[in-house]
Enzyme design. Structure first.
Site, PDB file in Angstrom:
ATOM      1  N   LYS A  69      -6.825 -25.633   7.316  1.00  0.00           N
ATOM      2  CA  LYS A  69      -7.543 -26.864   7.686  1.00  0.00           C
ATOM      3  C   LYS A  69      -6.620 -28.064   7.468  1.00  0.00           C
ATOM      4  CE  LYS A  69     -11.957 -29.200   6.637  1.00  0.00           C
ATOM      5  NZ  LYS A  69     -13.182 -29.143   5.839  1.00  0.00           N
ATOM      6  N   SER A 146     -17.419 -29.309   8.178  1.00  0.00           N
ATOM      7  CA  SER A 146     -16.271 -29.921   8.814  1.00  0.00           C
ATOM      8  C   SER A 146     -15.124 -28.945   9.088  1.00  0.00           C
ATOM      9  CB  SER A 146     -15.767 -31.066   7.940  1.00  0.00           C
ATOM     10  OG  SER A 146     -15.336 -30.560   6.689  1.00  0.00           O
ATOM     11  N   SER A 170     -19.237 -27.388   4.204  1.00  0.00           N
ATOM     12  CA  SER A 170     -18.294 -27.410   5.321  1.00  0.00           C
ATOM     13  C   SER A 170     -17.594 -26.096   5.645  1.00  0.00           C
ATOM     14  CB  SER A 170     -17.227 -28.468   5.075  1.00  0.00           C
ATOM     15  OG  SER A 170     -17.704 -29.683   5.555  1.00  0.00           O
TER      16      SER A 170
HETATM   17  N1  GLN Z   1     -21.657 -32.305   6.021  1.00  0.00           N
HETATM   18  C1  GLN Z   1     -21.383 -32.687   4.677  1.00  0.00           C
HETATM   19  C2  GLN Z   1     -20.807 -34.081   4.633  1.00  0.00           C
HETATM   20  O1  GLN Z   1     -20.558 -34.637   5.660  1.00  0.00           O
HETATM   21  C3  GLN Z   1     -20.478 -31.702   4.009  1.00  0.00           C
HETATM   22  C4  GLN Z   1     -19.059 -31.883   4.355  1.00  0.00           C
HETATM   23  C5  GLN Z   1     -18.130 -30.990   3.577  1.00  0.00           C
HETATM   24  O2  GLN Z   1     -18.546 -30.026   2.958  1.00  0.00           O
HETATM   25  N2  GLN Z   1     -16.853 -31.357   3.603  1.00  0.00           N
HETATM   26  O3  GLN Z   1     -20.610 -34.630   3.601  1.00  0.00           O
END
Ligand code: GLN
Length: 509
Positions: A69, A146, A170
């Site tokens: 990532k 994400s 994410s």
């Molecule tokens: N969707 C969540 C956020 O936007 C989790 C994102 C993540 O785990 N990096 O904070």
């Protein structure tokens, strides 16, 4: 795979990277200008590794392909977090987790697209444009976020394993949307050194793969889970690791000795009926295999999402303060004009809309007028969420003194049955996401809060620092699978992976 059998692959990489500019252009469209690598837009840079032929054949034995990532530092390709503010950024060092995996045979095939700085649930808030889900043949759908790029790389077989980060879901959410396995370890287990922080008290690095076994092999069998990293202040110290290991090492995994809890509060109105059905079906399959299935209550679940969306932006606002064009990050072209500040020009052009929203939210909830009502309250809710989990798990949380079930919490009307305390379980089983992946067009009509709701089942484990894994389950009559999530007690990762492996096998077809 044994730790002693690690191999080293010599790479002479050819690097392709999408856009590395020195300054943020006025349009703010810097790193999105090049063509995507595939119609799914899941890679932001690609490596064509050639194996160093001078290395002995035996050293290739455990080689595997790894996608990383783009918020995890690598030295051969830039690390931009899908943000224009890092358009010119190249890390001088490599993340510990990447080095650890290279030592175990990883060949990095590229960096994957994501929501900017990890903020999002659909991998659409990216300077490179949205990632698309390969499972949908018609309208393009969300790949989840994400770590959507990592999930797609695994789904398409571009990489056998992918690294993602999971702050509030994410890794698990993209895994559920793409039919892959996504594992978030206990907080502090895998090193975050070299991982760009989003919210320090929640961030974890984890893995995605097609099957649980590949993750199990790397994390448990090669001893990755046991490696403390002195460069990461949140990496659990060796002594505490030993204590946690002792508490969880000899717990059973035979189905007939396991109890799995079904958290009643996760059965929300918004849950798609087909996903609810898969959840019910899975519990009966697990029951047929000899596992005891019991309902449990986690009363603070309802507040967990709100608490998360106060805490994560608050930490983010502080973490992202360093991207000001002076200390860190690409500088806005406008400079320091009269009536403007260099910072606002740089941050206005460099950060996307969602990141800006989080910074504003976080700055507000930390302000002196709001902190008591928001940040402090959210911290209290976080404690309650942790307490809920600790009350239902059979094994005590090895980080804390054991807490006894407190009868004084109950009034006289509580039935005797309930006074025995909640059912004691080894794991919890619930859906990973309340719905199937929405189309990208549907997302355009959603407001920010609508998208935050996707994280309703993933944030509780994040707030409590617990290990969790999403396993794909086919849905009859649908090309889209559902993801089921197993959550375990802190540091019970070995058993969680073992049980998830069985569950994946049982629910495969
Ligand atoms: N969707 C969540 C956020 O936007 C989790 C994102 C993540 O785990 N990096 O904070």
């Amino acid at each position: 795979m044994k730790a002693s059998k690690v191999c080293r692959i010599g790479l002479q990489p050819k690097v392709h990277t999408r856009g590395t500019c020195k300054a943020i252009p006025r349009s703010g469209a810097c790193i999105s200008q090049c063509r995507p690598y595939s119609s799914y837009n899941h890679f932001v840079s690609k490596l064509e590794p050639t194996v160093n032929e001078s290395l002995p054949e035996s050293s290739l034995e455990h080689a595997f392909t790894l996608a990383v990532k783009d918020n995890i530092a690598t030295t051969d390709v830039p690390t931009q977090c899908a943000s224009n503010i890092l358009a010119s950024h190249k890390s001088p060092y490599e993340a510990t987790i990447v080095r650890q995996l290279r030592r175990r045979g990883a060949r990095v095939v590229g960096k994957t697209n994501m929501d900017e700085f990890g903020m999002g649930s659909h991998s659409t808030h990216s300077a490179h444009g949205a990632v698309r889900n390969p499972l949908s043949s018609g309208e393009p759908r969300s790949a989840g976020g994400s770590s959507g790029g990592s999930a797609v790389a695994v789904k398409l077989g571009d990489a056998q394993v992918a690294l993602g980060t999971d702050t509030g879901g994410s890794i698990r959410l993209p895994a559920a949307y793409t039919g892959t396995v996504g594992y978030k370890p206990s907080y502090g287990m895998l090193s975050r050194h070299g991982v760009v922080p989003y919210a320090n008290s929640l961030d974890t690095v984890g893995l995605l793969a097609q099957d649980v076994q590949s993750i199990q092999r790397l994390v448990i069998e090669t001893g990755l889970a046991e490696e403390h990293d002195p460069n990461d202040p949140t990496s659990l110290p060796p002594k505490t690791r030993q204590r946690c290991k002792r508490a969880t090492a000899s717990l059973p995994t035979a189905p007939e000795r396991l109890t799995i809890g079904i958290p009643l509060e996760y059965n929300i109105e918004e849950l798609d009926p087909s996903i609810r059905q898969v959840w019910q079906l899975a519990s009966s399959v697990l029951g047929e295999q000899g596992i005891r299935i019991v309902p449990v209550s986690l009363p603070s679940t309802k507040e967990a999402l709100c608490a998360y969306y106060v805490l994560a932006p608050a930490e983010a606002s502080s973490n992202l303060a360093k991207y000001d064009g002076v200390r860190y990050g690409a500088r806005g072209q406008g400079g320091d004009k009269e009536g403007e500040t260099l910072y606002s020009e740089t941050r206005g052009a460099g950060f996307g809309a969602e990141v800006q929203r989080r910074i504003l939210l976080g700055t507000y909830t930390l302000s002196s007028e709001a902190i008591d009502n928001y940040f402090i309250q959210a911290q209290k809710v976080r404690r309650l969420v942790q307490r809920d989990f600790d009350r239902v798990f059979k094994v005590a949380n090895p980080l804390y003194e054991p807490q006894h079930f407190d009868l004084s919490d109950m009034d006289a009307s509580t039935p005797l049955e309930d006074k025995r305390g909640p059912a004691q379980v080894d794991f919890l089983l619930c859906p990973t996401a309340p719905t199937f992946p929405p189309t990208l067009r549907e997302l355009e009509d959603q407001n920010a809060v609508d998208t935050y709701v996707n994280d309703v089942f993933t944030v509780p484990a994040s707030l409590a620092g617990l290990p969790a894994i999403s396993v794909p389950v086919p849905v009859q009559g649908s090309q889209l699978p559902a993801g089921l999530q197993l959550i375990g007690q802190f540091w019970d990762d070995r058993r969680l992976l073992e049980v998830a492996n069985m569950v994946q096998r049982w629910l495969k077809a």
